[in-house]
Write a protein that holds these residues in place. Structure first.
Motif, PDB file in Angstrom:
ATOM      1  N   ASP A  60       0.814  -1.222   0.000  1.00  0.00           N
ATOM      2  CA  ASP A  60       0.000   0.000   0.000  1.00  0.00           C
ATOM      3  C   ASP A  60       0.851   1.279   0.000  1.00  0.00           C
ATOM      4  N   TRP A  61       2.168   1.148  -0.025  1.00  0.00           N
ATOM      5  CA  TRP A  61       3.002   2.339  -0.253  1.00  0.00           C
ATOM      6  C   TRP A  61       3.070   2.556  -1.775  1.00  0.00           C
ATOM      7  N   LYS A  62       2.191   3.422  -2.260  1.00  0.00           N
ATOM      8  CA  LYS A  62       2.081   3.636  -3.703  1.00  0.00           C
ATOM      9  C   LYS A  62       3.344   4.305  -4.238  1.00  0.00           C
ATOM     10  N   ALA A  63       3.728   3.892  -5.434  1.00  0.00           N
ATOM     11  CA  ALA A  63       4.939   4.458  -6.046  1.00  0.00           C
ATOM     12  C   ALA A  63       4.692   5.913  -6.449  1.00  0.00           C
ATOM     13  N   ASP A  64       5.747   6.724  -6.436  1.00  0.00           N
ATOM     14  CA  ASP A  64       5.658   8.097  -6.942  1.00  0.00           C
ATOM     15  C   ASP A  64       5.608   8.097  -8.468  1.00  0.00           C
ATOM     16  N   GLU A  65       6.155   7.044  -9.074  1.00  0.00           N
ATOM     17  CA  GLU A  65       6.145   6.921 -10.538  1.00  0.00           C
ATOM     18  C   GLU A  65       6.150   5.442 -10.889  1.00  0.00           C
ATOM     19  N   HIS A  66       5.455   5.100 -11.970  1.00  0.00           N
ATOM     20  CA  HIS A  66       5.408   3.700 -12.407  1.00  0.00           C
ATOM     21  C   HIS A  66       5.358   3.673 -13.926  1.00  0.00           C
ATOM     22  N   VAL A  67       6.201   2.880 -14.557  1.00  0.00           N
ATOM     23  CA  VAL A  67       6.080   2.691 -16.008  1.00  0.00           C
ATOM     24  C   VAL A  67       6.076   1.196 -16.314  1.00  0.00           C
ATOM     25  N   ARG A  68       5.453   0.870 -17.435  1.00  0.00           N
ATOM     26  CA  ARG A  68       5.480  -0.521 -17.922  1.00  0.00           C
ATOM     27  C   ARG A  68       6.114  -0.490 -19.307  1.00  0.00           C
ATOM     28  N   MET A  69       7.022  -1.400 -19.547  1.00  0.00           N
ATOM     29  CA  MET A  69       7.705  -1.400 -20.844  1.00  0.00           C
ATOM     30  C   MET A  69       7.912  -2.832 -21.332  1.00  0.00           C
ATOM     31  N   GLY A  70       8.039  -2.972 -22.633  1.00  0.00           N
ATOM     32  CA  GLY A  70       8.334  -4.285 -23.204  1.00  0.00           C
ATOM     33  C   GLY A  70       9.837  -4.525 -23.149  1.00  0.00           C
ATOM     34  N   ALA A  71      10.237  -5.767 -22.960  1.00  0.00           N
ATOM     35  CA  ALA A  71      11.665  -6.095 -22.949  1.00  0.00           C
ATOM     36  C   ALA A  71      11.851  -7.439 -23.649  1.00  0.00           C
ATOM     37  N   ASN A  72      12.379  -7.389 -24.904  1.00  0.00           N
ATOM     38  CA  ASN A  72      12.496  -8.614 -25.712  1.00  0.00           C
ATOM     39  C   ASN A  72      13.427  -9.643 -25.105  1.00  0.00           C
ATOM     40  N   ASP A  73      14.443  -9.148 -24.375  1.00  0.00           N
ATOM     41  CA  ASP A  73      15.451 -10.084 -23.861  1.00  0.00           C
ATOM     42  C   ASP A  73      15.128 -10.571 -22.439  1.00  0.00           C
ATOM     43  N   LYS A  74      13.896 -10.313 -21.977  1.00  0.00           N
ATOM     44  CA  LYS A  74      13.549 -10.754 -20.620  1.00  0.00           C
ATOM     45  C   LYS A  74      13.452 -12.288 -20.564  1.00  0.00           C
ATOM     46  N   PHE A  75      13.687 -12.870 -19.419  1.00  0.00           N
ATOM     47  CA  PHE A  75      13.596 -14.315 -19.203  1.00  0.00           C
ATOM     48  C   PHE A  75      14.386 -15.088 -20.265  1.00  0.00           C
ATOM     49  N   SER A  76      15.659 -14.792 -20.355  1.00  0.00           N
ATOM     50  CA  SER A  76      16.591 -15.459 -21.282  1.00  0.00           C
ATOM     51  C   SER A  76      16.089 -15.406 -22.722  1.00  0.00           C
ATOM     52  N   GLY A  77      15.518 -14.280 -23.109  1.00  0.00           N
ATOM     53  CA  GLY A  77      15.111 -14.098 -24.497  1.00  0.00           C
ATOM     54  C   GLY A  77      13.660 -14.466 -24.766  1.00  0.00           C
ATOM     55  N   ALA A  78      12.935 -14.999 -23.781  1.00  0.00           N
ATOM     56  CA  ALA A  78      11.518 -15.337 -23.990  1.00  0.00           C
ATOM     57  C   ALA A  78      10.705 -14.055 -24.216  1.00  0.00           C
ATOM     58  N   GLY A  79      11.187 -12.945 -23.661  1.00  0.00           N
ATOM     59  CA  GLY A  79      10.505 -11.656 -23.810  1.00  0.00           C
ATOM     60  C   GLY A  79       9.394 -11.495 -22.800  1.00  0.00           C
ATOM     61  N   GLY A  80       9.050 -10.246 -22.528  1.00  0.00           N
ATOM     62  CA  GLY A  80       7.965  -9.994 -21.583  1.00  0.00           C
ATOM     63  C   GLY A  80       7.857  -8.520 -21.285  1.00  0.00           C
ATOM     64  N   GLU A  81       6.957  -8.213 -20.352  1.00  0.00           N
ATOM     65  CA  GLU A  81       6.792  -6.814 -19.939  1.00  0.00           C
ATOM     66  C   GLU A  81       7.468  -6.609 -18.604  1.00  0.00           C
ATOM     67  N   SER A  82       7.993  -5.426 -18.413  1.00  0.00           N
ATOM     68  CA  SER A  82       8.595  -5.100 -17.117  1.00  0.00           C
ATOM     69  C   SER A  82       7.901  -3.884 -16.538  1.00  0.00           C
ATOM     70  N   ASP A  83       7.665  -3.939 -15.226  1.00  0.00           N
ATOM     71  CA  ASP A  83       7.171  -2.774 -14.495  1.00  0.00           C
ATOM     72  C   ASP A  83       8.345  -2.173 -13.758  1.00  0.00           C
ATOM     73  N   VAL A  84       8.424  -0.846 -13.787  1.00  0.00           N
ATOM     74  CA  VAL A  84       9.472  -0.166 -13.021  1.00  0.00           C
ATOM     75  C   VAL A  84       8.785   0.835 -12.091  1.00  0.00           C
ATOM     76  N   TYR A  85       9.103   0.734 -10.795  1.00  0.00           N
ATOM     77  CA  TYR A  85       8.481   1.588  -9.775  1.00  0.00           C
ATOM     78  C   TYR A  85       9.542   2.465  -9.125  1.00  0.00           C
ATOM     79  N   LEU A  86       9.179   3.723  -8.887  1.00  0.00           N
ATOM     80  CA  LEU A  86      10.073   4.650  -8.179  1.00  0.00           C
ATOM     81  C   LEU A  86       9.361   5.227  -6.955  1.00  0.00           C
ATOM     82  N   TRP A  87      10.052   5.197  -5.826  1.00  0.00           N
ATOM     83  CA  TRP A  87       9.557   5.870  -4.612  1.00  0.00           C
ATOM     84  C   TRP A  87      10.628   6.844  -4.145  1.00  0.00           C
ATOM     85  N   ILE A  88      10.185   7.947  -3.555  1.00  0.00           N
ATOM     86  CA  ILE A  88      11.127   8.876  -2.925  1.00  0.00           C
ATOM     87  C   ILE A  88      10.840   8.803  -1.427  1.00  0.00           C
TER      88      ILE A  88
END
Ligand SMILES: C[S@@+](CC[C@H](N)C(=O)[O-])C[C@H]1O[C@@H](n2cnc3c(N)ncnc32)[C@H](O)[C@@H]1O
Length: 296
Positions: free
Chosen positions: A160-188
């Motif tokens: 419940d500590w909400k991030a100050d910023e959140h993005v979702r991005m595609g990453a082709n090389d995720k999981f040894s090349g299987a590909g997938g989406e990544s979430d990135v969260y930033l808190w201050i």
């Protein structure tokens, strides 16, 4: 995120008991990895560092540093210093090789250490690619870091500590090349501002006294203000690290005056400026408040 969690959850029991990790004589009893090794794709590493606005002045700590890519990229791309910790000695060797290849051994170090036993007080930026429950276990320690410390997590949030910023991005090389989406969260990391604060200002030629009661949940702040004993409602409050802004309208000499406070919180003291504006009043004055009572 679901896919990442599934993959991490799937590999966790196996990874946690590989011969290397479970029988390694260099692991202290009880020092079992809390998270398996899954590297962050390089494009995601770059995004994490960009979101944290890493500069040469930063000291970055990666908790569970794997092959050291986050710490090494922060040093080679931005000139930041820092270290990584990992329980697996093989990862520490890989990370040291990575630092040597990128000629950043003067800026970074890697320690075989449990992330829960790591002193984080030097950090201005902390990066993590762990698991939700590990993030939650770390949360109290992270909230006690210096206000303004940036925390960046790959794929997993902080409950419940909400991030100050959140993005979702595609990453082709995720999981040894299987590909997938990544979430990135930033808190201050927010300063601790809850409690009662008192302040005095001279407005319209007369001293005015302010009592500000602040409530806080993580970086979200609200409360109430009394000016010369009369209530005024807070219209806006924003806390980012140690920077606090507050606005409210209060009667001064029988006329409404808008107050916009902005300043820095340092323990039991706030200092900054107040912009006052009303029909017969427009001024900008120094503003200092002292905490008289901390929230229980
Ligand atoms: C998902 S990987 C992330 C690696 C790297 N941070 C990255 O993003 O590429 C998690 C790492 O944490 C390490 N680890 C797991 N539990 C740990 C603990 N309690 N203390 C230190 N390292 C740990 C694992 O060995 C693994 O290398």
């Amino acid at each position: 995120m679901q896919l990442a969690l599934q993959v991490l959850k799937k590999v966790l029991p196996a990874a946690a008991c590989t011969a290397l990790l479970c029988s390694s004589p260099v692991l202290a009893a009880g020092d079992q990895p809390s998270v398996p090794y899954v590297p962050t794709p390089q494009a995601v590493v770059e995004r994490m560092l960009a979101m944290a606005k890493v500069t040469a002045g930063d000291y970055l700590i990666d908790l569970g540093s794997g092959d050291g890519r986050i710490v090494v990229t922060a040093a080679s791309k931005y000139g930041a210093r820092g270290f990584g910790v990992d329980l697996n000695p093989e990862r520490i060797d890989e990370a040291n090789d990575n630092a040597r290849r990128n000629r950043v051994t003067d800026k970074v170090a890697f320690y075989q250490r449990n992330l829960f036993d790591t002193d984080l007080s030097q950090a201005t930026v902390i990066t993590m690619y762990l698991l939700p429950r590990v993030n939650l276990q770390l949360r109290p320690k992270l909230l006690d870091l210096k206000p303004g410390t940036r925390l960046v997590s790959h794929d997993f949030d902080m409950g419940d500590w909400k991030a100050d910023e959140h993005v979702r991005m595609g990453a082709n090389d995720k999981f040894s090349g299987a590909g997938g989406e990544s979430d990135v969260y930033l808190w201050i990391v927010p300063a601790k501002v809850a409690g009662t604060w008192r302040s005095r200002l001279t407005a319209a030629g007369k001293p005015q006294t302010y009592e500000i009661r602040l409530e806080q949940k993580y970086q979200s702040v609200g409360g109430s203000v009394r000016v010369n004993g009369k209530p005024a409602l807070i219209q806006g409050a924003k806390l980012s690290g140690a920077e606090l802004t507050l606005s409210f309208t209060a009667e001064i000499n029988g006329a409404p005056v808008k107050h916009e406070f902005s300043g820095r919180v340092d323990g039991g003291r706030m200092a900054g400026e107040a912009a006052l504006s009303g029909k017969q009043l427009a001024s900008r004055v120094e503003w200092i408040a002292e905490r008289t009572e901390a929230a229980r």
